[in-house]
Design an enzyme around this catalytic site. Structure first.
Site, PDB file in Angstrom:
ATOM      1  CG  ASN A  10      -1.714   1.231   1.405  1.00  0.00           C
ATOM      2  OD1 ASN A  10      -1.788   2.055   0.495  1.00  0.00           O
ATOM      3  ND2 ASN A  10      -2.353   1.378   2.564  1.00  0.00           N
ATOM      4  CD1 TRP A  11       3.463   0.851  -2.783  1.00  0.00           C
ATOM      5  CD2 TRP A  11       3.751   2.024  -4.671  1.00  0.00           C
ATOM      6  NE1 TRP A  11       4.208   0.087  -3.644  1.00  0.00           N
ATOM      7  CE2 TRP A  11       4.405   0.779  -4.813  1.00  0.00           C
ATOM      8  CE3 TRP A  11       3.792   2.928  -5.744  1.00  0.00           C
ATOM      9  CZ2 TRP A  11       5.099   0.417  -5.964  1.00  0.00           C
ATOM     10  CZ3 TRP A  11       4.478   2.570  -6.902  1.00  0.00           C
ATOM     11  CH2 TRP A  11       5.130   1.320  -7.004  1.00  0.00           C
ATOM     12  CE  LYS A  12      -0.231   3.291   4.702  1.00  0.00           C
ATOM     13  NZ  LYS A  12      -0.251   3.430   6.159  1.00  0.00           N
ATOM     14  CG  HIS A 100      -5.986   2.037   4.954  1.00  0.00           C
ATOM     15  ND1 HIS A 100      -5.576   2.992   5.855  1.00  0.00           N
ATOM     16  CD2 HIS A 100      -4.965   1.148   4.857  1.00  0.00           C
ATOM     17  CE1 HIS A 100      -4.356   2.691   6.279  1.00  0.00           C
ATOM     18  NE2 HIS A 100      -3.964   1.578   5.682  1.00  0.00           N
ATOM     19  CD  GLU A 102      -3.104   5.622   6.609  1.00  0.00           C
ATOM     20  OE1 GLU A 102      -3.035   5.658   5.366  1.00  0.00           O
ATOM     21  OE2 GLU A 102      -2.214   5.110   7.330  1.00  0.00           O
ATOM     22  CD  GLU A 172      -3.739  -2.378   7.118  1.00  0.00           C
ATOM     23  OE1 GLU A 172      -2.619  -2.614   6.651  1.00  0.00           O
ATOM     24  OE2 GLU A 172      -4.379  -1.336   6.859  1.00  0.00           O
ATOM     25  N   GLY A 178       2.119   2.341  10.749  1.00  0.00           N
ATOM     26  CA  GLY A 178       3.077   3.432  10.604  1.00  0.00           C
ATOM     27  C   GLY A 178       3.756   3.829  11.905  1.00  0.00           C
ATOM     28  CB  SER A 218       4.791  -1.673  12.015  1.00  0.00           C
ATOM     29  OG  SER A 218       4.404  -0.321  12.205  1.00  0.00           O
ATOM     30  N   GLY A 239       2.742  -1.108   4.287  1.00  0.00           N
ATOM     31  CA  GLY A 239       2.828   0.326   3.993  1.00  0.00           C
ATOM     32  C   GLY A 239       4.272   0.755   3.796  1.00  0.00           C
ATOM     33  N   GLY A 240       4.889   1.270   4.855  1.00  0.00           N
ATOM     34  CA  GLY A 240       6.237   1.830   4.769  1.00  0.00           C
ATOM     35  C   GLY A 240       7.251   0.912   4.105  1.00  0.00           C
TER      36      GLY A 240
HETATM   37  P1  PGA Z   1       2.549   0.344   7.630  1.00  0.00           P
HETATM   38  O1  PGA Z   1       1.116   0.553   6.909  1.00  0.00           O
HETATM   39  O2  PGA Z   1       3.093  -0.961   7.110  1.00  0.00           O
HETATM   40  O3  PGA Z   1       3.358   1.520   7.234  1.00  0.00           O
HETATM   41  O4  PGA Z   1       2.266   0.274   9.094  1.00  0.00           O
HETATM   42  C1  PGA Z   1       0.260  -0.524   6.671  1.00  0.00           C
HETATM   43  C2  PGA Z   1      -1.033  -0.017   6.084  1.00  0.00           C
HETATM   44  O5  PGA Z   1      -1.501   1.034   6.507  1.00  0.00           O
HETATM   45  O6  PGA Z   1      -1.619  -0.639   5.181  1.00  0.00           O
END
Ligand code: PGA
Length: 256
Positions: A10-12, A100, A102, A172, A178, A218, A239-240
């Protein structure tokens, strides 16, 4: 049949088109084609990067899927700023993230909207990656299993077993996204097993057994192996660690 792991990046809201093309190319270059027999891999870049990233993978004939991070459920019309399912379908998206945390927390996405998006995606033969997860206060309050299973029930409302079989769930925990604070394998397994049990209760054991439940929050090259070793964790939403080819590739390797 054993479930095949799915590793989805997930590149956000990261990567301009040139940056996205470079990252996609690095991932393609380093992906051993044999791994893709053992694990499904997808990346979910921002909308504007979808076509360029898809083109890199097509040109390289590498079986890495592309997914969107969000979509609107109405087919077309006066919805300024929205992107339709037909638009992402035309690009060749196989997946779309919905719900998600967010989007839920920053943009007010509700359980009802998650359900509308998931159902419309299934109709278009795009696999929704339905995200669920509790906040730190819900975790500390001890009601996280009730909270997450209620999100699952709401996301699947009005679906039949055949629809449910065409979905993926991502657990999640918001406190792990994050933050560098990953759920322990035991914590993640407990909730992923509860999600599977809820889907079994709604749609039967066969659907639940074939359903892929991912963990996200994470996940990185250092902790992926232990998380993926849990019986009810069938991959990761990353994500990251998906923004660097090295770490993403390492996670894919761990998932083989
Ligand atoms: P993260 O994000 O790996 O940076 O914690 C995961 C996500 O939000 O899908």
């Amino acid at each position: 049949m054993p479930r095949k792991n799915l590793i989805a990046g997930n590149w956000k809201m990261n990567s301009t088109i040139p940056e996205a093309v470079v990252l996609a190319q690095e991932i393609s270059n380093r992906m051993e084609r044999d791994w893709l027999e053992l694990v499904d891999v997808a990346v979910c870049p921002p909308f504007v990067d979808l076509k360029p990233v898809k083109s890199v993978f097509e040109f390289d004939r590498v079986d890495i899927a592309v997914g969107a991070q969000n979509v609107y459920w109405e087919p077309k019309g006066a919805f300024t700023g929205e992107i339709s399912i037909a638009m992402i379908k035309n690009i060749g998206c196989a997946f779309c993230i919905v719900g998600h945390s967010e989007r839920r927390n920053l943009f007010g996405e509700t359980n009802e909207e998650v359900n509308l998006k998931a159902r419309a995606l299934i109709e278009a033969d795009i696999t929704p990656i339905i995200c669920v997860g509790e906040s730190l206060s819900v975790r500390d309050g001890g009601t996280y299993l009730d909270f997450v299973t209620a999100q699952v029930r709401a996301a699947y409302a009005g679906m039949d077993a055949a629809d449910a079989a065409r979905t993926v769930v991502a657990y999640e925990p918001v406190w792990a996204i994050g933050t560098g604070r990953t759920a322990t394998p035991e914590q993640a397994e407990e909730v992923c097993a509860a999600i599977r049990a809820t889907v079994s209760d709604m749609f039967g054991a066969e659907v639940a057994e074939s359903l892929r439940v991912l963990y996200g929050g994470s996940m990185n090259e250092g902790n992926a192996a232990l998380l993926l070793a849990e019986p009810d964790i069938d991959g990761g939403l990353i994500g990251g660690a998906a923004l660097k080819a090295d770490s993403f590739i390492q996670i894919v390797k761990e998932a083989c």
